[in-house]
Design a protein around this motif. Structure first.
Motif, PDB file in Angstrom:
ATOM      1  N   LEU A   1       0.657  -0.848   0.322  1.00 58.71           N
ATOM      2  CA  LEU A   1       0.034   0.097   0.160  1.00 58.71           C
ATOM      3  C   LEU A   1       1.660   1.022   0.162  1.00 58.71           C
ATOM      4  CD1 LEU A   1      -2.612  -0.550   2.835  1.00 58.71           C
ATOM      5  CD2 LEU A   1      -2.859  -0.283   0.356  1.00 58.71           C
ATOM      6  N   ASN A   2       2.093   1.409   0.313  1.00 57.77           N
ATOM      7  CA  ASN A   2       2.648   2.463   0.576  1.00 57.77           C
ATOM      8  C   ASN A   2       3.719   2.730  -0.658  1.00 57.77           C
ATOM      9  OD1 ASN A   2       2.077   3.904   3.792  1.00 57.77           O
ATOM     10  ND2 ASN A   2       2.187   1.906   4.058  1.00 57.77           N
ATOM     11  N   GLY A   3       3.789   1.353  -1.246  1.00 57.96           N
ATOM     12  CA  GLY A   3       4.831   0.989  -2.364  1.00 57.96           C
ATOM     13  C   GLY A   3       5.948   1.323  -2.143  1.00 57.96           C
ATOM     14  N   VAL A   4       6.914  -0.065  -0.917  1.00 58.54           N
ATOM     15  CA  VAL A   4       8.624   0.017  -0.743  1.00 58.54           C
ATOM     16  C   VAL A   4       8.161  -1.137  -0.672  1.00 58.54           C
ATOM     17  CG1 VAL A   4       8.033   2.296   0.033  1.00 58.54           C
ATOM     18  CG2 VAL A   4       7.500   0.443   1.953  1.00 58.54           C
ATOM     19  N   SER A   5       6.950  -1.726  -1.620  1.00 55.78           N
ATOM     20  CA  SER A   5       7.531  -3.826  -1.233  1.00 55.78           C
ATOM     21  C   SER A   5       8.736  -4.352  -1.484  1.00 55.78           C
ATOM     22  CB  SER A   5       6.188  -4.217  -2.106  1.00 55.78           C
ATOM     23  OG  SER A   5       6.491  -4.223  -2.963  1.00 55.78           O
ATOM     24  N   GLU A   6       9.597  -3.891  -2.590  1.00 49.48           N
ATOM     25  CA  GLU A   6      10.461  -3.909  -2.931  1.00 49.48           C
ATOM     26  C   GLU A   6      11.443  -3.456  -2.097  1.00 49.48           C
ATOM     27  OE1 GLU A   6       9.904   0.727  -3.355  1.00 49.48           O
ATOM     28  OE2 GLU A   6       8.840  -1.399  -4.378  1.00 49.48           O
ATOM     29  N   ALA A   7      11.441  -2.708  -0.992  1.00 51.48           N
ATOM     30  CA  ALA A   7      12.559  -2.824  -0.379  1.00 51.48           C
ATOM     31  C   ALA A   7      12.315  -3.662   0.977  1.00 51.48           C
ATOM     32  CB  ALA A   7      13.168  -1.209   0.276  1.00 51.48           C
ATOM     33  N   ILE A   8      11.635  -4.239   0.996  1.00 46.63           N
ATOM     34  CA  ILE A   8      10.781  -5.358   2.538  1.00 46.63           C
ATOM     35  C   ILE A   8      10.243  -6.634   1.961  1.00 46.63           C
ATOM     36  CG2 ILE A   8       9.077  -5.461   4.057  1.00 46.63           C
ATOM     37  CD1 ILE A   8       8.949  -2.130   4.304  1.00 46.63           C
ATOM     38  N   THR A   9      11.034  -7.236   2.672  1.00 43.10           N
ATOM     39  CA  THR A   9      10.518  -8.153   2.729  1.00 43.10           C
ATOM     40  C   THR A   9      10.700  -9.152   3.965  1.00 43.10           C
ATOM     41  OG1 THR A   9      12.970  -9.054   1.358  1.00 43.10           O
ATOM     42  CG2 THR A   9      12.100 -11.767   2.462  1.00 43.10           C
ATOM     43  N   VAL A  10       9.141  -9.815   4.236  1.00 41.81           N
ATOM     44  CA  VAL A  10       8.177  -9.938   5.439  1.00 41.81           C
ATOM     45  C   VAL A  10       8.713 -11.348   4.762  1.00 41.81           C
ATOM     46  CG1 VAL A  10       6.134  -9.984   6.309  1.00 41.81           C
ATOM     47  CG2 VAL A  10       7.286  -8.062   4.733  1.00 41.81           C
ATOM     48  N   GLU A  11       9.016 -11.599   5.943  1.00 44.06           N
ATOM     49  CA  GLU A  11       8.487 -13.224   6.382  1.00 44.06           C
ATOM     50  C   GLU A  11       7.757 -14.039   8.014  1.00 44.06           C
ATOM     51  OE1 GLU A  11      12.329 -15.333   5.764  1.00 44.06           O
ATOM     52  OE2 GLU A  11      12.813 -14.470   3.870  1.00 44.06           O
ATOM     53  N   HIS A  12       7.776 -15.497   8.009  1.00 44.44           N
ATOM     54  CA  HIS A  12       6.487 -15.787   9.235  1.00 44.44           C
ATOM     55  C   HIS A  12       8.171 -16.522   9.715  1.00 44.44           C
ATOM     56  CE1 HIS A  12       5.218 -19.226  11.193  1.00 44.44           C
ATOM     57  NE2 HIS A  12       4.459 -18.429  11.806  1.00 44.44           N
ATOM     58  N   GLY A  13       8.477 -16.130  11.245  1.00 48.87           N
ATOM     59  CA  GLY A  13       9.827 -16.490  11.651  1.00 48.87           C
ATOM     60  C   GLY A  13      10.085 -15.685  12.895  1.00 48.87           C
ATOM     61  N   THR A  14      10.994 -16.257  13.267  1.00 48.39           N
ATOM     62  CA  THR A  14      11.994 -15.261  14.165  1.00 48.39           C
ATOM     63  C   THR A  14      13.184 -15.008  14.845  1.00 48.39           C
ATOM     64  OG1 THR A  14      11.722 -15.135  17.188  1.00 48.39           O
ATOM     65  CG2 THR A  14      11.793 -17.353  16.300  1.00 48.39           C
ATOM     66  N   ILE A  15      14.295 -14.677  15.358  1.00 42.92           N
ATOM     67  CA  ILE A  15      15.393 -14.656  15.079  1.00 42.92           C
ATOM     68  C   ILE A  15      15.710 -15.572  16.464  1.00 42.92           C
ATOM     69  CG2 ILE A  15      15.866 -12.682  17.072  1.00 42.92           C
ATOM     70  CD1 ILE A  15      18.171 -12.514  14.704  1.00 42.92           C
ATOM     71  N   GLY A  16      17.671 -16.735  15.533  1.00 40.85           N
ATOM     72  CA  GLY A  16      17.682 -17.386  17.168  1.00 40.85           C
ATOM     73  C   GLY A  16      17.050 -18.383  17.037  1.00 40.85           C
ATOM     74  N   GLU A  17      16.840 -19.738  17.655  1.00 41.40           N
ATOM     75  CA  GLU A  17      16.223 -20.896  17.411  1.00 41.40           C
ATOM     76  C   GLU A  17      15.047 -21.184  17.186  1.00 41.40           C
ATOM     77  OE1 GLU A  17      18.076 -23.491  17.959  1.00 41.40           O
ATOM     78  OE2 GLU A  17      19.697 -21.965  18.031  1.00 41.40           O
ATOM     79  N   PRO A  18      13.990 -22.199  16.199  1.00 41.63           N
ATOM     80  CA  PRO A  18      12.882 -22.068  16.235  1.00 41.63           C
ATOM     81  C   PRO A  18      11.858 -22.323  17.351  1.00 41.63           C
ATOM     82  CG  PRO A  18      14.497 -23.677  14.847  1.00 41.63           C
ATOM     83  CD  PRO A  18      14.861 -22.763  16.124  1.00 41.63           C
ATOM     84  N   LEU A  19      10.983 -21.473  17.168  1.00 42.77           N
ATOM     85  CA  LEU A  19       9.899 -21.769  17.967  1.00 42.77           C
ATOM     86  C   LEU A  19       8.812 -22.845  17.963  1.00 42.77           C
ATOM     87  CD1 LEU A  19       8.577 -17.974  18.566  1.00 42.77           C
ATOM     88  CD2 LEU A  19      10.486 -19.086  20.393  1.00 42.77           C
ATOM     89  N   PRO A  20       8.937 -24.051  18.864  1.00 43.08           N
ATOM     90  CA  PRO A  20       7.433 -24.969  18.583  1.00 43.08           C
ATOM     91  C   PRO A  20       6.682 -24.800  19.227  1.00 43.08           C
ATOM     92  CG  PRO A  20       9.719 -25.809  20.759  1.00 43.08           C
ATOM     93  CD  PRO A  20       9.786 -24.355  19.917  1.00 43.08           C
TER      94      PRO A  20
END
Length: 144
Positions: A41-60
């Motif tokens: 919507l803000n015209g900046v999707s080429e600069a932003i990668t959005v992912e389902h995840g976290t930093i570090g170890e996975p969360l079970p």
């Protein structure tokens, strides 16, 4: 990198200020969808990668959350989440920041600030600024 992106507003702001490569992570799939939508919507999707995840170890969990192990990959990290989560992920957050890079933490209630601060100091980051607004704390950190 944006840790716990929520609606993506911080990633959108960073892109509008000139950041060209932003990774926005969230453990909530609804937040991931919202952040990607708001980037478009803000015209900046080429600069932003959005992912389902976290930093570090996975969360079970019932809906498992993949973990990421970036090493010295980012100029800066924004973490707008409660102190407990910042503290739990402090080592991985610190490792994700290149030497000389920065971290901004916010969403921290002053009474629980030490949960984040102690872990970030133990992870080798230096606190360079602290801002208080009512019961909320924002901190600025550097990785030496």
């Amino acid at each position: 990198m944006l840790f716990r992106s929520g609606s993506g507003i911080l990633a959108v702001g960073a892109a509008r200020l000139g950041a060209t490569s932003i990774l926005a992570l969230d453990v909530d799939r609804i937040a991931v969808t919202a952040a990607a939508h708001n980037a478009r919507l803000n015209g900046v999707s080429e600069a932003i990668t959005v992912e389902h995840g976290t930093i570090g170890e996975p969360l079970p969990r019932l809906d498992p959350v993949p973990g990421r192990q970036p090493i010295e990959a980012y100029d800066g990290v924004m973490a707008n989440i409660v102190a407990r989560v910042i503290g739990e992920r402090a080592s991985a957050i610190a490792q994700a920041i290149r030497h000389g890079g920065w971290l901004i933490t916010s969403g921290i209630i002053v009474d629980r600030e030490n949960e984040a601060t102690d872990a970030l100091v133990a992870s080798g980051l230096d606190l360079v600024a602290r801002h208080l607004l009512g019961d909320w704390v924002t901190q600025v950190w550097r990785r030496p």
